[in-house]
Scaffold this motif. Sequence first.
Motif, PDB file in Angstrom:
ATOM      1  N   UNK A   7      20.125  24.252  81.174  1.00  0.00           N
ATOM      2  CA  UNK A   7      19.708  22.781  81.124  1.00  0.00           C
ATOM      3  C   UNK A   7      19.463  22.090  82.450  1.00  0.00           C
ATOM      4  N   UNK A   8      20.370  22.429  83.569  1.00  0.00           N
ATOM      5  CA  UNK A   8      19.845  22.012  84.980  1.00  0.00           C
ATOM      6  C   UNK A   8      18.374  22.207  85.177  1.00  0.00           C
ATOM      7  N   UNK A   9      18.069  23.442  85.166  1.00  0.00           N
ATOM      8  CA  UNK A   9      16.597  23.858  85.551  1.00  0.00           C
ATOM      9  C   UNK A   9      15.497  22.951  84.673  1.00  0.00           C
ATOM     10  N   UNK A  10      16.004  22.902  83.468  1.00  0.00           N
ATOM     11  CA  UNK A  10      14.977  22.176  82.512  1.00  0.00           C
ATOM     12  C   UNK A  10      14.754  20.782  83.060  1.00  0.00           C
ATOM     13  N   UNK A  11      15.811  20.181  83.270  1.00  0.00           N
ATOM     14  CA  UNK A  11      15.992  18.842  83.744  1.00  0.00           C
ATOM     15  C   UNK A  11      15.090  18.642  85.182  1.00  0.00           C
ATOM     16  N   UNK A  12      15.418  19.672  86.187  1.00  0.00           N
ATOM     17  CA  UNK A  12      14.727  19.650  87.268  1.00  0.00           C
ATOM     18  C   UNK A  12      13.021  19.825  86.988  1.00  0.00           C
ATOM     19  N   UNK A  14      11.281  19.108  84.544  1.00  0.00           N
ATOM     20  CA  UNK A  14      10.796  18.187  83.608  1.00  0.00           C
ATOM     21  C   UNK A  14      10.755  16.876  84.702  1.00  0.00           C
ATOM     22  N   UNK A  15      11.569  16.768  85.606  1.00  0.00           N
ATOM     23  CA  UNK A  15      11.584  15.533  86.493  1.00  0.00           C
ATOM     24  C   UNK A  15      10.442  15.929  87.164  1.00  0.00           C
ATOM     25  N   UNK A  16      10.231  17.097  87.689  1.00  0.00           N
ATOM     26  CA  UNK A  16       8.953  17.218  88.684  1.00  0.00           C
ATOM     27  C   UNK A  16       7.496  17.199  87.882  1.00  0.00           C
ATOM     28  N   UNK A  17       7.577  17.561  86.573  1.00  0.00           N
ATOM     29  CA  UNK A  17       6.507  17.247  85.991  1.00  0.00           C
ATOM     30  C   UNK A  17       5.992  15.988  85.828  1.00  0.00           C
ATOM     31  N   UNK A  18       7.053  15.173  85.554  1.00  0.00           N
ATOM     32  CA  UNK A  18       7.191  13.482  85.238  1.00  0.00           C
ATOM     33  C   UNK A  18       6.619  12.780  86.578  1.00  0.00           C
ATOM     34  N   UNK A  19       7.093  13.388  87.429  1.00  0.00           N
ATOM     35  CA  UNK A  19       6.751  12.581  88.893  1.00  0.00           C
ATOM     36  C   UNK A  19       5.647  13.134  89.615  1.00  0.00           C
ATOM     37  N   UNK A  20       4.943  14.075  88.949  1.00  0.00           N
ATOM     38  CA  UNK A  20       3.624  14.676  89.555  1.00  0.00           C
ATOM     39  C   UNK A  20       3.673  15.712  90.594  1.00  0.00           C
ATOM     40  N   UNK A  21       5.035  16.406  90.899  1.00  0.00           N
ATOM     41  CA  UNK A  21       4.934  17.549  91.752  1.00  0.00           C
ATOM     42  C   UNK A  21       4.020  18.567  91.078  1.00  0.00           C
ATOM     43  N   UNK A  88      17.297   6.535  85.156  1.00  0.00           N
ATOM     44  CA  UNK A  88      16.343   7.559  85.002  1.00  0.00           C
ATOM     45  C   UNK A  88      15.047   7.244  84.901  1.00  0.00           C
ATOM     46  N   UNK A  89      14.673   6.411  83.724  1.00  0.00           N
ATOM     47  CA  UNK A  89      13.396   5.703  83.253  1.00  0.00           C
ATOM     48  C   UNK A  89      12.797   5.088  84.510  1.00  0.00           C
ATOM     49  N   UNK A  90      13.670   4.324  85.423  1.00  0.00           N
ATOM     50  CA  UNK A  90      13.003   3.650  86.621  1.00  0.00           C
ATOM     51  C   UNK A  90      12.584   4.514  87.587  1.00  0.00           C
ATOM     52  N   UNK A  91      13.280   5.576  87.764  1.00  0.00           N
ATOM     53  CA  UNK A  91      12.887   6.571  88.693  1.00  0.00           C
ATOM     54  C   UNK A  91      11.532   7.367  88.153  1.00  0.00           C
ATOM     55  N   UNK A  92      11.624   7.729  87.063  1.00  0.00           N
ATOM     56  CA  UNK A  92      10.283   8.235  86.488  1.00  0.00           C
ATOM     57  C   UNK A  92       9.099   7.407  86.410  1.00  0.00           C
ATOM     58  N   UNK A  93       9.431   6.029  86.265  1.00  0.00           N
ATOM     59  CA  UNK A  93       8.290   5.038  86.370  1.00  0.00           C
ATOM     60  C   UNK A  93       7.674   4.289  87.658  1.00  0.00           C
TER      61      UNK A  93
END
Length: 248
Positions: A7-12, A14-21, A88-93
């Motif tokens: 779950x930790x890997x999934x979230x990490x 997912x965040x990297x995909x959403x922030x454009x990494x 979390x949504x603020x960071x993603x946006x």
Amino acid sequence: MPKSKFESIYRDLKLKIEDGTYEYRQLLPSEHALVQSYGCSRNTVRRAVAGLVADGYVQTMQGKGVRCIFRPVEQTSYTIGSIESFKESSVRNHQKGRTRVLQFVEITADQKVSSRTGFAPGSELYYIQRLHYLDGIPLILNHNYFLKNAVPGLTPEIAEASIYEYIEDTLHQTIVNSKRVISVEKITEIDEKYLRLNVQDYNCMAVISSHTYNSDGVMFEFTQSRHRPDYFRFYDNALRRPAYGSTG
């Protein structure tokens, strides 16, 4: 309950995909590279990737790897298919978020509160009224009800930071699912006061009502989120699943 490794890997990821990494159509690092990076087994990485596939973030390509298929959504958009805190949504946006606690009280649910929230009469609750800002603009007025014995130790300071972060990282509980209803409702005096709305321009609000459950099956939260209509956008990535017994 501690969060599992996958779950930790999934979230990490997912965040990297959403922030454009990892950009749209880009291949993720190889399975071997992910195993080395996260210090885990291949099976753990595969479970995390399977979650991203199921949620429409990536697709596996035979003989090539795993490709990102996520497209960033417009700013001030919130995702329907996931449970996401305002922080979390603020960071993603890529926006500056701030939360102001307007009211923080402990109450006992009477019949009226029970009918509104779904908590049993007599339940000890925290009632929290919060105003969420993005880039200095008040966009969301939240009416939160939390079950006191399921989320002990809440404070106004925690409510201004991130309640979900407190639940997961301090109480080590797992937030599992949320049942939501999206509706359009008349603006109230409180909406008009805090969200800087002119009823001559807007007389309705976008309202999200949600019942949220933990891994023990306990409903620990009822929230009504009232959104400014001129900034309201919700994003969903719908997946078609074959009907049982369907032959095409």
